[in-house]
Design a protein around this motif. Structure first.
Motif, mmCIF file in Angstrom:
data_model
loop_
_atom_site.group_PDB
_atom_site.id
_atom_site.type_symbol
_atom_site.label_atom_id
_atom_site.label_comp_id
_atom_site.label_asym_id
_atom_site.label_seq_id
_atom_site.Cartn_x
_atom_site.Cartn_y
_atom_site.Cartn_z
ATOM 1 N N MET A 176 167.657 3.921 132.715
ATOM 2 C CA MET A 176 167.631 4.533 134.031
ATOM 3 C C MET A 176 166.211 4.429 134.567
ATOM 4 O O MET A 176 165.257 4.747 133.879
ATOM 5 N N LYS A 177 166.115 3.989 135.774
ATOM 6 C CA LYS A 177 164.830 3.863 136.446
ATOM 7 C C LYS A 177 164.616 5.101 137.305
ATOM 8 O O LYS A 177 165.537 5.567 137.977
ATOM 9 N N ILE A 178 163.403 5.673 137.261
ATOM 10 C CA ILE A 178 163.079 6.849 138.063
ATOM 11 C C ILE A 178 161.928 6.507 138.995
ATOM 12 O O ILE A 178 160.916 5.954 138.569
ATOM 13 N N ARG A 179 162.098 6.843 140.273
ATOM 14 C CA ARG A 179 161.069 6.572 141.261
ATOM 15 C C ARG A 179 160.824 7.848 142.053
ATOM 16 O O ARG A 179 161.763 8.494 142.512
ATOM 17 N N VAL A 180 159.562 8.217 142.215
ATOM 18 C CA VAL A 180 159.190 9.401 142.978
ATOM 19 C C VAL A 180 158.349 8.950 144.158
ATOM 20 O O VAL A 180 157.410 8.185 144.000
ATOM 21 N N GLU A 181 158.700 9.422 145.339
ATOM 22 C CA GLU A 181 157.955 9.104 146.549
ATOM 23 C C GLU A 181 157.349 10.389 147.112
ATOM 24 O O GLU A 181 158.053 11.373 147.306
ATOM 25 N N HIS A 182 156.055 10.357 147.345
ATOM 26 C CA HIS A 182 155.372 11.491 147.964
ATOM 27 C C HIS A 182 155.136 11.157 149.433
ATOM 28 O O HIS A 182 154.802 10.033 149.773
ATOM 29 N N GLY A 183 155.317 12.127 150.286
ATOM 30 C CA GLY A 183 155.094 11.883 151.704
ATOM 31 C C GLY A 183 155.287 13.146 152.509
ATOM 32 O O GLY A 183 155.603 14.212 151.992
ATOM 33 N N ASP A 184 155.141 13.024 153.794
ATOM 34 C CA ASP A 184 155.273 14.154 154.709
ATOM 35 C C ASP A 184 156.732 14.253 155.151
ATOM 36 O O ASP A 184 157.082 13.908 156.275
ATOM 37 N N PHE A 185 157.580 14.725 154.229
ATOM 38 C CA PHE A 185 159.005 14.848 154.503
ATOM 39 C C PHE A 185 159.320 16.279 154.922
ATOM 40 O O PHE A 185 158.629 17.216 154.550
ATOM 41 N N ASP A 186 160.399 16.458 155.687
ATOM 42 C CA ASP A 186 160.814 17.793 156.114
ATOM 43 C C ASP A 186 161.301 18.639 154.934
ATOM 44 O O ASP A 186 161.094 19.844 154.901
ATOM 45 N N GLU A 187 161.970 18.020 153.983
ATOM 46 C CA GLU A 187 162.439 18.724 152.798
ATOM 47 C C GLU A 187 162.566 17.746 151.643
ATOM 48 O O GLU A 187 162.597 16.539 151.834
ATOM 49 N N ASN A 188 162.635 18.291 150.421
ATOM 50 C CA ASN A 188 162.836 17.449 149.252
ATOM 51 C C ASN A 188 164.254 16.902 149.263
ATOM 52 O O ASN A 188 165.191 17.590 149.671
ATOM 53 N N GLU A 189 164.387 15.666 148.830
ATOM 54 C CA GLU A 189 165.697 15.032 148.774
ATOM 55 C C GLU A 189 165.785 14.224 147.494
ATOM 56 O O GLU A 189 164.844 13.523 147.123
ATOM 57 N N ILE A 190 166.907 14.311 146.825
ATOM 58 C CA ILE A 190 167.138 13.525 145.619
ATOM 59 C C ILE A 190 168.328 12.619 145.885
ATOM 60 O O ILE A 190 169.394 13.083 146.294
ATOM 61 N N ALA A 234 174.733 17.205 136.779
ATOM 62 C CA ALA A 234 174.959 18.554 136.247
ATOM 63 C C ALA A 234 173.636 19.297 136.095
ATOM 64 O O ALA A 234 173.525 20.476 136.447
ATOM 65 N N LEU A 235 172.616 18.607 135.614
ATOM 66 C CA LEU A 235 171.301 19.216 135.455
ATOM 67 C C LEU A 235 170.721 19.630 136.805
ATOM 68 O O LEU A 235 170.210 20.741 136.963
ATOM 69 N N LEU A 236 170.837 18.776 137.784
ATOM 70 C CA LEU A 236 170.338 19.096 139.125
ATOM 71 C C LEU A 236 171.080 20.284 139.731
ATOM 72 O O LEU A 236 170.462 21.155 140.349
ATOM 73 N N ARG A 237 172.375 20.331 139.555
ATOM 74 C CA ARG A 237 173.159 21.446 140.098
ATOM 75 C C ARG A 237 172.777 22.760 139.423
ATOM 76 O O ARG A 237 172.647 23.791 140.073
ATOM 77 N N GLU A 238 172.602 22.716 138.107
ATOM 78 C CA GLU A 238 172.211 23.925 137.378
ATOM 79 C C GLU A 238 170.848 24.428 137.851
ATOM 80 O O GLU A 238 170.655 25.614 138.060
ATOM 81 N N ARG A 239 169.901 23.523 137.989
ATOM 82 C CA ARG A 239 168.533 23.902 138.334
ATOM 83 C C ARG A 239 168.419 24.382 139.776
ATOM 84 O O ARG A 239 167.495 25.100 140.111
ATOM 85 N N SER A 240 169.354 24.002 140.633
ATOM 86 C CA SER A 240 169.276 24.439 142.025
ATOM 87 C C SER A 240 170.139 25.674 142.281
ATOM 88 O O SER A 240 170.208 26.155 143.410
#
Length: 150
Positions: A1-15, A31-37
């Motif tokens: 699995m490839k993971i890429r993170v983009e930093h920028g002036d976004f209105d909100e975090n998006e995955i 499932a992990l994302l749903r649990e953590r949110s």
């Protein structure tokens, strides 16, 4: 699995999860994302308060009502202790008595007591007692091994 993170002036975090198919790996990530949110809803003075499960120090059932304790407030919730335990185990919630759960992330120290009980001191100084029925599960979850006596 490839993971890429983009930093920028976004209105909100998006995955965004891009996958050829929803295989086991992708489903685990979701499932992990749903649990953590997940959020908790508690009520005080007729107002609903939304809190992050990580802010929860402990939960307690008293007289048929369930209360959530954070560092600065006590809220009532409509969820049972069992529902809280099942839904928020990822937040470190573990049962320490018939009517209490504690967040392991807020435990500062443990002290053995007579009758196989344990006293927990939380980071805010508050003390809770783990009943002997739940000490084994607590020790297992913390990775504490029983020392054999010789």
């Amino acid at each position: 699995m490839k993971i890429r993170v983009e930093h920028g002036d976004f209105d909100e975090n998006e995955i965004v999860l891009r996958c050829k198919e929803l295989d086991d790996e992708a489903l685990e990530v979701l499932a992990l994302l749903r649990e953590r949110s997940a959020k908790l809803t508690g009520y005080q003075d007729g107002e609903a308060h939304i809190i992050n499960p990580a802010a929860l120090l402990y939960a307690e059932a008293v007289d048929g009502k369930t209360f959530l304790y954070t560092a600065d407030t006590v809220l009532e919730t409509h969820q049972s202790l069992a529902a809280l335990e099942n839904a928020h185990a990822h937040a470190g919630l573990i049962r320490i008595g018939k009517s209490q759960l504690v967040s392991l992330y807020h435990v500062a120290k443990l002290k053995s007591l007579p009758n196989s009980r344990i006293e927990i001191t939380l980071k805010n100084g508050e003390k809770l007692i783990v009943s002997r029925h739940y000490t084994g599960a607590l020790k297992e979850r913390l990775g504490m091994q029983e020392q054999e006596e010789t």
